[in-house]
Every structure is written in C-alpha cells, then in structure tokens.
Design an enzyme around this catalytic site. Structure first.
Site, PDB file in Angstrom:
ATOM      1  N   GLU A 102       0.872  -1.175   0.000  1.00  0.00           N
ATOM      2  CA  GLU A 102       0.000   0.000   0.000  1.00  0.00           C
ATOM      3  C   GLU A 102       0.903   1.216   0.000  1.00  0.00           C
ATOM      4  O   GLU A 102       2.016   1.187   0.527  1.00  0.00           O
ATOM      5  CB  GLU A 102      -0.927  -0.004   1.210  1.00  0.00           C
ATOM      6  N   TYR A 114       6.236   1.630  -8.758  1.00  0.00           N
ATOM      7  CA  TYR A 114       5.554   0.350  -8.620  1.00  0.00           C
ATOM      8  C   TYR A 114       4.856  -0.053  -9.915  1.00  0.00           C
ATOM      9  O   TYR A 114       4.926  -1.218 -10.320  1.00  0.00           O
ATOM     10  CB  TYR A 114       4.554   0.383  -7.461  1.00  0.00           C
TER      11      TYR A 114
END
Length: 145
Positions: A102, A114
């Site tokens: 997260e 990411y």
C-alpha cells in the site's frame, strides 16, 4: 558499489539515519520488532554507507512490502528500483506467488515506480494514513512474482 543484504539488530541505527529525511514514520522499536519477528529486512549500502532499506513480511505464498526507504540525498539515482527488484526476487525465491503493498495516494513517485515494476492497483483504503489536518487514502497494489 551497491550491495543489498539482510539487516540485523546492529543495523537499526544505520536504517534510522537513512530515514531521517524521509516521510517514513517507522520508529526504532518498529524496525527492531520487524527484525525480531523474522520479517525480511533488506539493507542497501553503497561502499558500506547505508542508503536504503525495505521490510517484507512473508505469509504462506504472499509477500507484503511493509516499508521501503531511500536516503533523501540519494533519491533519483534508481536505488528504489534496485531495492524493489531485489525484494521481489527474494520474495519469489522464498516461495511468494505475489507481492502486496500500500502506498500513500499522494506519493506519485513511488506509485510510478511500482507501476513500472508491474504492480497493479487493486483497491483503495480510504482515510488510512494520518496527515497533519486529516487523513489520506492508501492505494493498494499487487504484483505476481
């Protein structure tokens, strides 16, 4: 020369020095607890000078990235990518089928990294991270290893 190795309790002060100008809010106790709990704590060093760290918790065939930091003075050098590639490779070697994470919704640089590594957004935790005057959403992401 950049090297990444597993960190131990003796490395916590170096990790904290790396994180001093970071948005990372982990305390010394949190780093020590992660190591004591057996989480994989990767320490990245350049010529024996710490420049980044990552914590990965393994559970069955999942790996969850709990924290990743790069020394603020070294950002933009590709160290975060190297640290993440190492963490992903290690997770796969240890049997993880996917990695979860997260990230703060406002952390556009981390989210871009990411995504470039193949992570996909899978959800949103609303009002998850505290801010000075409110709360911020957490973007949930995952990647098959």
């Amino acid at each position: 020369m950049i090297r990444i190795r597993d960190a131990g309790q003796d490395d916590v002060a170096s990790i904290l020095a790396c994180a001093r100008d970071s948005d990372a809010a982990w305390s010394e106790r949190a780093w020590r607890d992660a190591i004591e709990a057996g989480y994989t704590v990767h320490l990245m060093c350049d010529e024996d000078m710490p420049c980044g760290a990552a914590v990965v918790m393994h559970c069955l065939d999942d790996a969850e990235l709990l924290e990743v930091i790069v020394d603020a003075r070294r950002r933009g050098e590709g160290l975060g990518r190297r640290l993440m590639e190492h963490a992903l490779g290690t997770a796969k070697e240890r049997g993880a089928a996917r990695m979860l994470l997260e990230v703060r919704e406002s952390n556009l640089a981390a989210r871009a990294l990411y995504l470039s590594l193949g992570f996909e957004q899978t959800g949103l935790r609303k009002h998850y991270y505290p801010l000075g005057t409110g709360r911020e959403h957490a973007v949930m992401m995952e990647k098959r290893t």
